[in-house]
Scaffold this active site. Structure first.
Site, PDB file in Angstrom:
ATOM      1  N   ARG A  35       0.819  -1.218   0.000  1.00 27.26           N
ATOM      2  CA  ARG A  35       0.000   0.000   0.000  1.00 27.26           C
ATOM      3  C   ARG A  35       0.852   1.267   0.000  1.00 27.26           C
ATOM      4  O   ARG A  35       0.444   2.281  -0.578  1.00 27.26           O
ATOM      5  CB  ARG A  35      -0.949  -0.011   1.197  1.00 27.26           C
ATOM      6  CG  ARG A  35      -2.154  -0.908   0.952  1.00 27.26           C
ATOM      7  CD  ARG A  35      -3.044  -0.984   2.154  1.00 27.26           C
ATOM      8  NE  ARG A  35      -4.348  -1.525   1.798  1.00 27.26           N
ATOM      9  CZ  ARG A  35      -5.235  -1.964   2.683  1.00 27.26           C
ATOM     10  NH1 ARG A  35      -4.945  -1.936   3.974  1.00 27.26           N
ATOM     11  NH2 ARG A  35      -6.393  -2.431   2.291  1.00 27.26           N
ATOM     12  N   LYS A 200     -14.933 -17.202   5.690  1.00 29.49           N
ATOM     13  CA  LYS A 200     -16.363 -17.198   6.008  1.00 29.49           C
ATOM     14  C   LYS A 200     -17.261 -16.918   4.813  1.00 29.49           C
ATOM     15  O   LYS A 200     -17.085 -15.933   4.112  1.00 29.49           O
ATOM     16  CB  LYS A 200     -16.639 -16.167   7.099  1.00 29.49           C
ATOM     17  CG  LYS A 200     -16.116 -16.634   8.461  1.00 29.49           C
ATOM     18  CD  LYS A 200     -15.923 -15.496   9.409  1.00 29.49           C
ATOM     19  CE  LYS A 200     -17.168 -15.211  10.235  1.00 29.49           C
ATOM     20  NZ  LYS A 200     -17.029 -13.911  10.921  1.00 29.49           N
ATOM     21  N   GLY A 353      -6.697  -7.315   0.214  1.00 25.83           N
ATOM     22  CA  GLY A 353      -6.719  -8.037   1.480  1.00 25.83           C
ATOM     23  C   GLY A 353      -5.855  -9.284   1.418  1.00 25.83           C
ATOM     24  O   GLY A 353      -4.736  -9.249   0.921  1.00 25.83           O
ATOM     25  N   GLY A 377     -12.064  -4.682   1.628  1.00 29.09           N
ATOM     26  CA  GLY A 377     -13.491  -4.386   1.700  1.00 29.09           C
ATOM     27  C   GLY A 377     -13.982  -3.570   0.513  1.00 29.09           C
ATOM     28  O   GLY A 377     -15.074  -3.812  -0.013  1.00 29.09           O
TER      29      GLY A 377
HETATM   30  C1  3PG Z   1      -8.387  -1.995   4.937  1.00 27.97           C
HETATM   31  O1  3PG Z   1      -7.395  -2.400   5.544  1.00 27.97           O
HETATM   32  O2  3PG Z   1      -9.205  -2.757   4.381  1.00 27.97           O
HETATM   33  C2  3PG Z   1      -8.575  -0.523   4.784  1.00 27.97           C
HETATM   34  O3  3PG Z   1      -7.444   0.168   5.156  1.00 27.97           O
HETATM   35  C3  3PG Z   1      -9.796  -0.092   5.554  1.00 27.97           C
HETATM   36  O4  3PG Z   1      -9.628  -0.302   6.911  1.00 27.97           O
HETATM   37  P1  3PG Z   1     -10.917  -0.489   7.822  1.00 27.97           P
HETATM   38  O5  3PG Z   1     -11.543  -1.817   7.430  1.00 27.97           O
HETATM   39  O6  3PG Z   1     -10.420  -0.478   9.235  1.00 27.97           O
HETATM   40  O7  3PG Z   1     -11.867   0.646   7.534  1.00 27.97           O
END
Ligand code: 3PG
Ligand code: MG
Length: 396
Positions: A35, A200, A353, A377
């Site tokens: 990132r 999950k 992720g 997410g």
């Molecule tokens: C992540 O790691 O998916 C993003 O940086 C968002 O973080 P968060 O899910 O804590 O909002």
């Protein structure tokens, strides 16, 4: 979406950049700097345009108060290395240190504000609280560039509200992410194959529902596969199982059949005697998982079958590892999918992720994929077909 060009001449201007520098840390050591690297092109571009850059970002979820273990210091240091110039980290977000740092900033220089989630207003559900913080952040700059793709699904002060207070544009990373993920999700070249994994099924319900109307092939692995196997009437031993989702999954299998979507489940499973790197393990048929054993990866035949379904697809999206890839003995399924995507000629996108981390950790060449997302997410919500607040706020 507005892009940096729409901001006009930036010579001598101060630009606030929202980046996603939420990197995994071991103490103060960054274990995956993906990132931070992804944030460089936008910052460099703004510096080249003669601007001074103020970076705002979060790390983890400190819960609205300063906690030293969530400091952005490691990210600031890595960014400085990558840019080849100093990055001054303020000691706070909008306090005295931040104000002094920003006031002293000259064109061509970079400052970073401390973790934006040290301030509870950042993630507040109350509009006026977020807006108050956004106004303080906005007072530091002449323009705002949103480049933290990993947080564009969050309606937060530094992502959403601040974009309403300054001339705002999408940064190069957000642009590239949106282009790649839209190409894969809005009008994909077919066959369109989606590989879903992760632990999950309850995290992926909306994605599956959306894809049952879009994808040609859904390949299912990871911990979530055992709920699918249970829905088909198989015993899954001590494997991860969400019993309360079995009926829902049965419905998905039916919808898939009705819609002509092929759901590909593994024919074999690598089972282990315990959840451990050195556990006793063997390959069994997916319909014959013995009592007391747990599936920790898809089996070798499944790896080959998944690879074949990926090979001739024109669009491939992958989200979620196929097994517990952190343990060598259970990484084969995840490796098979990664290699098949690299070998395929189709447009290949890795959701962020865990799957992006897996690709890097297992040593695959990132250049072999068409796109590796920095958003977990956020990429999932785009796959769900949702409108993301941090993107819609950047529209003309
Ligand atoms: C992540 O790691 O998916 C993003 O940086 C968002 O973080 P968060 O899910 O804590 O909002
Ligand atoms: Mg390829």
């Amino acid at each position: 979406m507005k892009t940096i060009d729409a901001l006009g001449d930036l010579t001598g201007k101060k630009v606030l950049v929202r980046s996603d520098l939420n990197v995994p840390l071991d103490g103060t050591t960054i274990t995956d700097d993906g990132r931070v690297r992804a944030s460089v092109p936008t910052i460099q571009r703004l510096l080249d345009a003669g601007a001074a850059v103020i970076v705002t970002a979060h790390l983890g979820r400190p819960g609205g108060e300063p906690k030293p273990e969530y400091s952005l210091a490691p990210a600031a240091a890595r960014l400085a290395e990558l840019l080849g110039r100093p990055v001054t980290l303020a000691e706070d977000l909008v306090g005295e240190s931040a104000q002094e740092t920003v006031a002293a900033l000259e064109p061509g220089q970079v400052a970073m504000l401390e973790n934006v989630r040290y301030d509870a207003r950042e993630t507040s559900k109350a509009d006026e609280e977020r807006e108050a913080l956004a106004a303080q952040l906005a007072s530091f700059a002449d323009a705002f560039v949103s480049d933290g793709f990993g947080v564009v699904h969050r309606k937060q002060a530094s992502v959403y509200d601040v974009a309403k207070l300054l001339p705002a544009a999408a940064g190069l990373l957000v642009q590239k992410e949106v282009e790649s993920l839209s190409r894969a999700t809005t009008d994909p070249e077919r066959p369109y194959a989606v590989v879903l994994g992760g632990s999950k099924v309850s995290d992926k319900l909306l994605v599956i529902e959306n894809l049952l109307g879009k994808a040609d092939r859904l390949l299912i692995g990871g911990g979530m596969v055992f709920t699918f196997l249970a829905a088909k009437g198989h015993d899954v031993g001590s494997s991860l199982l969400e019993a309360d989702q079995i009926d829902k999954v049965k419905g998905y299998l039916q919808t898939a059949e009705d819609n002509g979507v092929e759901i590909v489940l593994p024919e074999d499973i690598e089972v282990a005697s315990a959840f451990a790197a050195d556990a006793e393990h063997r390959t069994v048929a997916a319909s014959e998982i013995p009592d007391g054993w747990m599936g920790l990866d898809i089996g070798p035949e499944a790896g080959k079958a998944f690879a074949a379904k990926i090979a001739d697809a024109k669009t491939i999206v992958w989200n979620g590892p196929m097994g517990v890839f952190e343990f060598d003995a259970f990484a084969a399924g995840t490796k098979a999918v990664a290699q098949a995507m690299i070998d395929a000629d189709g447009f290949s996108v890795v959701g962020g992720g865990d799957s992006a981390a897996a690709v890097r950790r297992l040593g695959f060449d990132e250049a072999g994929f068409s796109h590796i997302s920095t958003g977990g997410g956020a990429s999932l919500e785009l796959l769900e077909g949702k409108v993301l607040p941090g993107l819609s706020v950047l529209e003309d």
